[in-house]
Design a protein around this motif. Sequence first.
Motif, short mmCIF file in Angstrom:
data_model
loop_
_atom_site.label_atom_id
_atom_site.label_comp_id
_atom_site.label_asym_id
_atom_site.label_seq_id
_atom_site.Cartn_x
_atom_site.Cartn_y
_atom_site.Cartn_z
N SER A 111 43.98 25.96 -0.89
CA SER A 111 42.64 25.86 -0.31
C SER A 111 42.06 27.25 -0.05
O SER A 111 42.80 28.23 0.06
CB SER A 111 42.67 25.06 1.00
OG SER A 111 43.50 25.70 1.95
N ALA A 112 40.75 27.29 0.05
CA ALA A 112 40.04 28.50 0.43
C ALA A 112 38.80 28.07 1.19
O ALA A 112 38.27 26.97 0.98
CB ALA A 112 39.67 29.34 -0.78
N PHE A 113 38.33 28.94 2.06
CA PHE A 113 37.19 28.62 2.91
C PHE A 113 36.17 29.73 2.81
O PHE A 113 36.44 30.87 3.19
CB PHE A 113 37.66 28.42 4.35
CG PHE A 113 38.76 27.40 4.44
CD1 PHE A 113 38.47 26.05 4.46
CD2 PHE A 113 40.09 27.80 4.45
CE1 PHE A 113 39.50 25.11 4.50
CE2 PHE A 113 41.12 26.88 4.49
CZ PHE A 113 40.81 25.52 4.52
N ILE A 114 34.99 29.41 2.26
CA ILE A 114 33.91 30.36 2.08
C ILE A 114 33.01 30.28 3.31
O ILE A 114 32.49 29.22 3.65
CB ILE A 114 33.11 30.04 0.81
CG1 ILE A 114 34.01 30.24 -0.42
CG2 ILE A 114 31.86 30.89 0.73
CD1 ILE A 114 33.38 29.79 -1.73
N ASP A 115 32.85 31.42 3.97
CA ASP A 115 32.09 31.48 5.22
C ASP A 115 30.60 31.35 4.96
O ASP A 115 30.04 32.02 4.09
CB ASP A 115 32.39 32.81 5.92
CG ASP A 115 31.92 32.85 7.35
OD1 ASP A 115 31.76 31.77 7.96
OD2 ASP A 115 31.71 33.96 7.86
N LEU A 116 29.94 30.47 5.71
CA LEU A 116 28.50 30.29 5.67
C LEU A 116 27.94 30.49 7.08
O LEU A 116 27.09 29.74 7.54
CB LEU A 116 28.13 28.89 5.15
CG LEU A 116 28.66 28.52 3.77
CD1 LEU A 116 28.36 27.06 3.45
CD2 LEU A 116 28.09 29.43 2.71
N GLY A 117 28.42 31.50 7.78
CA GLY A 117 27.97 31.75 9.16
C GLY A 117 28.66 30.81 10.12
O GLY A 117 29.84 30.96 10.40
N ASP A 118 27.93 29.82 10.61
CA ASP A 118 28.51 28.85 11.53
C ASP A 118 28.98 27.58 10.82
O ASP A 118 29.28 26.58 11.45
CB ASP A 118 27.50 28.50 12.64
CG ASP A 118 26.18 28.00 12.11
OD1 ASP A 118 25.93 28.09 10.89
OD2 ASP A 118 25.37 27.51 12.91
N GLN A 119 29.04 27.63 9.49
CA GLN A 119 29.52 26.53 8.66
C GLN A 119 30.43 27.13 7.59
O GLN A 119 30.56 28.35 7.49
CB GLN A 119 28.34 25.82 7.99
CG GLN A 119 27.35 25.25 8.98
CD GLN A 119 26.04 24.88 8.30
OE1 GLN A 119 25.41 25.71 7.66
NE2 GLN A 119 25.64 23.64 8.44
N PHE A 120 31.05 26.27 6.77
CA PHE A 120 31.84 26.80 5.67
C PHE A 120 31.94 25.80 4.54
O PHE A 120 31.68 24.60 4.72
CB PHE A 120 33.23 27.26 6.13
CG PHE A 120 34.13 26.18 6.68
CD1 PHE A 120 35.05 25.54 5.87
CD2 PHE A 120 34.08 25.83 8.02
CE1 PHE A 120 35.89 24.55 6.38
CE2 PHE A 120 34.92 24.86 8.54
CZ PHE A 120 35.82 24.22 7.72
N LEU A 121 32.27 26.33 3.37
CA LEU A 121 32.54 25.52 2.20
C LEU A 121 34.03 25.58 1.96
O LEU A 121 34.61 26.66 1.82
CB LEU A 121 31.77 26.09 1.00
CG LEU A 121 31.92 25.37 -0.33
CD1 LEU A 121 31.37 23.95 -0.24
CD2 LEU A 121 31.18 26.14 -1.42
N ALA A 122 34.67 24.42 1.94
CA ALA A 122 36.12 24.33 1.73
C ALA A 122 36.39 24.00 0.27
O ALA A 122 35.81 23.06 -0.27
CB ALA A 122 36.73 23.26 2.64
N LEU A 123 37.24 24.78 -0.36
CA LEU A 123 37.68 24.50 -1.72
C LEU A 123 39.11 24.00 -1.63
O LEU A 123 39.98 24.66 -1.05
CB LEU A 123 37.62 25.77 -2.57
CG LEU A 123 36.26 26.45 -2.65
CD1 LEU A 123 36.37 27.76 -3.42
CD2 LEU A 123 35.22 25.54 -3.27
N GLN A 124 39.35 22.81 -2.17
CA GLN A 124 40.67 22.18 -2.11
C GLN A 124 41.20 21.97 -3.51
O GLN A 124 40.51 21.40 -4.36
CB GLN A 124 40.58 20.81 -1.41
CG GLN A 124 39.96 20.85 -0.03
CD GLN A 124 40.88 21.48 0.98
OE1 GLN A 124 42.06 21.21 1.02
NE2 GLN A 124 40.32 22.35 1.81
N LYS A 125 42.42 22.41 -3.78
CA LYS A 125 43.02 22.26 -5.10
C LYS A 125 43.34 20.79 -5.35
O LYS A 125 43.90 20.12 -4.48
CB LYS A 125 44.29 23.10 -5.19
CG LYS A 125 44.93 23.08 -6.55
CD LYS A 125 46.14 24.00 -6.59
CE LYS A 125 46.79 23.94 -7.96
NZ LYS A 125 47.92 24.86 -8.04
N GLY A 126 42.97 20.30 -6.54
CA GLY A 126 43.35 18.94 -6.91
C GLY A 126 42.20 18.03 -7.25
O GLY A 126 42.02 17.02 -6.59
#
Length: 150
Positions: A44-59
């Motif tokens: 997984s990886a988490f891209i910061d969007l300030g007070d939110q984020f985009l989570a990337l999950q393998k699979g």
Amino acid sequence: MSETPKARAVGFNHVALEVGDIDEALAFYGRLFRFELRGKGENSAFIDLGDQFLALQKGRRQAADEGRHFGLVVTDKEAVRQALVAAGVELLPGRFLDFLDPWGNRIEIVGYDNIQFTKAPHVLRGMGLGHLEKNDAAVAELAAKGMAPE
């Protein structure tokens, strides 16, 4: 009989996307956007969007998304269009700026200036985006709800 109390939905903390490979996904999205990583692991990886984020999950295990999508708010929609073209990413037909990532996630690009979605001034400042403003149509939509910026 009284109705059970309900919580009010007030926004999104994050959106999670299934991708085939975390490093490939970070490289793909890095060609399109400037971003900071909030965190990264093997799956997984988490891209910061300030007070939110985009989570990337393998699979990724499902077919490409057709109608299902999310709108990603950006500072400059046309810059994303140019980056998509430069990266050889096919733009989907229609009146919106939509594309599929390599794993079939459908994403609509939306300019911050043109929509109701608003980050709090202190969050924008913390992101280095205190200069962003709304256009007249977005301000009118917000005003109609009693939410116009001051």
